[in-house]
Design a protein around this motif. Structure first.
Motif, PDB file in Angstrom:
ATOM      1  N   LYS A  11     -11.449   8.354  46.922  1.00 36.69           N
ATOM      2  CA  LYS A  11     -12.494   7.762  46.071  1.00 36.69           C
ATOM      3  C   LYS A  11     -12.003   6.413  45.511  1.00 36.69           C
ATOM      4  N   ALA A  12     -10.744   6.390  45.078  1.00 40.10           N
ATOM      5  CA  ALA A  12     -10.187   5.131  44.555  1.00 40.10           C
ATOM      6  C   ALA A  12     -10.210   4.064  45.648  1.00 40.10           C
ATOM      7  N   TYR A  13      -9.917   4.474  46.877  1.00 39.60           N
ATOM      8  CA  TYR A  13      -9.945   3.508  47.995  1.00 39.60           C
ATOM      9  C   TYR A  13     -11.358   2.927  48.158  1.00 39.60           C
ATOM     10  N   ALA A  46       3.928   4.919  35.856  1.00 43.02           N
ATOM     11  CA  ALA A  46       3.171   4.941  37.118  1.00 43.02           C
ATOM     12  C   ALA A  46       2.850   6.369  37.551  1.00 43.02           C
ATOM     13  N   ALA A  47       3.772   7.299  37.287  1.00 39.45           N
ATOM     14  CA  ALA A  47       3.602   8.685  37.745  1.00 39.45           C
ATOM     15  C   ALA A  47       2.310   9.302  37.225  1.00 39.45           C
ATOM     16  N   LYS A  48       1.928   8.935  35.991  1.00 41.79           N
ATOM     17  CA  LYS A  48       0.703   9.510  35.409  1.00 41.79           C
ATOM     18  C   LYS A  48      -0.498   9.177  36.282  1.00 41.79           C
ATOM     19  N   PHE A  49      -0.545   7.944  36.774  1.00 44.44           N
ATOM     20  CA  PHE A  49      -1.674   7.509  37.601  1.00 44.44           C
ATOM     21  C   PHE A  49      -1.553   8.084  39.012  1.00 44.44           C
ATOM     22  N   MET A  50      -0.361   8.004  39.585  1.00 44.82           N
ATOM     23  CA  MET A  50      -0.160   8.442  40.974  1.00 44.82           C
ATOM     24  C   MET A  50      -0.452   9.931  41.133  1.00 44.82           C
ATOM     25  N   MET A  72       7.896   1.587  46.525  1.00 47.94           N
ATOM     26  CA  MET A  72       8.590   1.006  45.368  1.00 47.94           C
ATOM     27  C   MET A  72       8.307   1.840  44.109  1.00 47.94           C
ATOM     28  N   LEU A  73       7.043   2.245  43.960  1.00 47.08           N
ATOM     29  CA  LEU A  73       6.682   3.048  42.784  1.00 47.08           C
ATOM     30  C   LEU A  73       7.346   4.424  42.846  1.00 47.08           C
ATOM     31  N   ARG A  74       7.399   5.016  44.058  1.00 50.14           N
ATOM     32  CA  ARG A  74       8.064   6.338  44.181  1.00 50.14           C
ATOM     33  C   ARG A  74       9.555   6.220  43.871  1.00 50.14           C
ATOM     34  N   ALA A  75      10.173   5.090  44.246  1.00 51.10           N
ATOM     35  CA  ALA A  75      11.603   4.900  43.927  1.00 51.10           C
ATOM     36  C   ALA A  75      11.784   4.820  42.410  1.00 51.10           C
ATOM     37  N   HIS A  76      10.881   4.115  41.732  1.00 53.26           N
ATOM     38  CA  HIS A  76      10.962   4.057  40.261  1.00 53.26           C
ATOM     39  C   HIS A  76      10.799   5.450  39.654  1.00 53.26           C
ATOM     40  N   LYS A  77       9.843   6.226  40.234  1.00 58.62           N
ATOM     41  CA  LYS A  77       9.622   7.599  39.730  1.00 58.62           C
ATOM     42  C   LYS A  77      10.887   8.425  39.884  1.00 58.62           C
ATOM     43  N   ALA A  78      11.483   8.341  41.072  1.00 59.85           N
ATOM     44  CA  ALA A  78      12.670   9.156  41.371  1.00 59.85           C
ATOM     45  C   ALA A  78      13.830   8.778  40.460  1.00 59.85           C
ATOM     46  N   GLN A  79      13.911   7.483  40.105  1.00 57.85           N
ATOM     47  CA  GLN A  79      15.017   7.037  39.233  1.00 57.85           C
ATOM     48  C   GLN A  79      14.695   7.267  37.756  1.00 57.85           C
ATOM     49  N   GLY A  80      13.444   7.653  37.481  1.00 61.46           N
ATOM     50  CA  GLY A  80      13.053   7.928  36.091  1.00 61.46           C
ATOM     51  C   GLY A  80      13.008   6.686  35.228  1.00 61.46           C
ATOM     52  N   ALA A 111      -4.975   8.145  41.084  1.00 61.44           N
ATOM     53  CA  ALA A 111      -5.577   6.881  40.620  1.00 61.44           C
ATOM     54  C   ALA A 111      -4.649   5.715  40.928  1.00 61.44           C
ATOM     55  N   LEU A 112      -5.186   4.514  40.879  1.00 62.82           N
ATOM     56  CA  LEU A 112      -4.348   3.340  41.091  1.00 62.82           C
ATOM     57  C   LEU A 112      -3.540   3.037  39.823  1.00 62.82           C
ATOM     58  N   VAL A 113      -2.347   2.533  40.030  1.00 59.79           N
ATOM     59  CA  VAL A 113      -1.487   2.082  38.932  1.00 59.79           C
ATOM     60  C   VAL A 113      -2.073   0.748  38.443  1.00 59.79           C
ATOM     61  N   PRO A 114      -2.036   0.459  37.129  1.00 57.87           N
ATOM     62  CA  PRO A 114      -2.662  -0.778  36.633  1.00 57.87           C
ATOM     63  C   PRO A 114      -2.156  -2.038  37.349  1.00 57.87           C
TER      64      PRO A 114
END
Ligand code: AP5
Length: 208
Positions: free
Chosen positions: A166-168, A49-53, A34-42, A57-60
């Motif tokens: 590490k985040a995991y 989210a892209a900054k964290f991904m 879902m987050l990658r779809a948001h990234k792709a659609q800008g 790192a995890l998205v807030p």
């Protein structure tokens, strides 16, 4: 069936989710997809989210929780669902518990796919996804067909994979005792042929 797949990056959650969802006729709810779809659609959410991904790192939590709550109200989730990559923090798990309680729903089980870190890095760095079908391949373990339109995920480079691991361990592994204490956790060995792992997951879910 209302279930959750948890496990480190590269454990095989996405791969196994496709088989399980087919078996039970339920939607796969992957917060990563879902987050990658948001990234792709800008979208605004995607850019944030892209900054964290991209840093591994995890998205807030509040971003992800809002997105999942919306998704759960869609009609296809009424017959059940499989979460792939959500929840990822205790705060997300508590929020999911509250949402499910409000909807009068209960989880059937949480499957933890276990794989050692060194193997995970090899799996993730060799992963390629077909842009057209969304099918997940591995250059060595599950080679793609010659006509596949392959894409390497932005966060699948070794240093980012190590940050994701590490985040995991820091933020997601606390979900293991969380669901163990609630009698919901089933551990599955994620090392072996993919169809063998599928059988283990289905057995853990009580399907065979
Ligand atoms: P997300 O997309 O969820 O990624 P992940 O959890 O890091 O998991 P992966 O997709 O990398 O691995 P997988 O377990 O699905 O393995 P796969 O089946 O592909 O999250 C990405 C990012 O989004 C996060 O880092 C975070 O920033 C953000 N995010 C997402 N959800 C979030 C949330 N809830 N909260 C906050 N942030 C969130 O398999 C991997 C490879 O191994 C493939 O090549 C596959 O072919 C191969 N393989 C699979 N099984 C086997 C096997 N048995 N033997 C050999 N090879 C195998």
């Amino acid at each position: 069936m209302r279930t959750i797949l948890i496990g480190p990056p590269g454990a095989g959650k996405g791969t196994q989710a496709k088989f399980i969802c087919q078996q039970y006729g339920i939607p796969q709810i992957s917060t990563g997809d879902m987050l990658r779809a948001h990234k792709a659609q800008g979208t605004k959410l995607g850019l944030e989210a892209a900054k964290f991904m991209n840093a591994g790192a995890l998205v807030p939590d509040e971003v992800v929780i809002g997105m999942v709550e919306d998704r759960l109200t869609q009609p296809d989730a009424a017959k059940g669902f499989l979460f792939d990559g959500f929840p990822r923090t205790v705060a997300q798990a508590e929020s999911l518990d509250a949402t499910l309680a409000r909807l009068g729903l209960k989880l059937d089980g949480v499957v933890l796919i276990e794989v050692a870190d060194d193997l995970l890095v090899r799996r993730v760095c060799g992963r390629r996804t077909d842009r057209r079908s969304g099918q997940i391949y591995h250059l060595e373990y599950n080679p793609p067909p010659p006509d596949a339109d392959l894409v390497l995920r932005d966060d699948d480079r070794e240093e980012t994979v190590r940050a994701r691991l590490k985040a995991y361990h820091d933020q997601t592994a606390p979900l293991i005792p969380y669901y163990e204490q609630r009698g919901l956790l089933r551990r599955v060995d994620g090392v072996g042929e993919m169809d063998e792992v599928t059988k283990r997951v289905l057995t853990a879910l009580g399907a065979s």
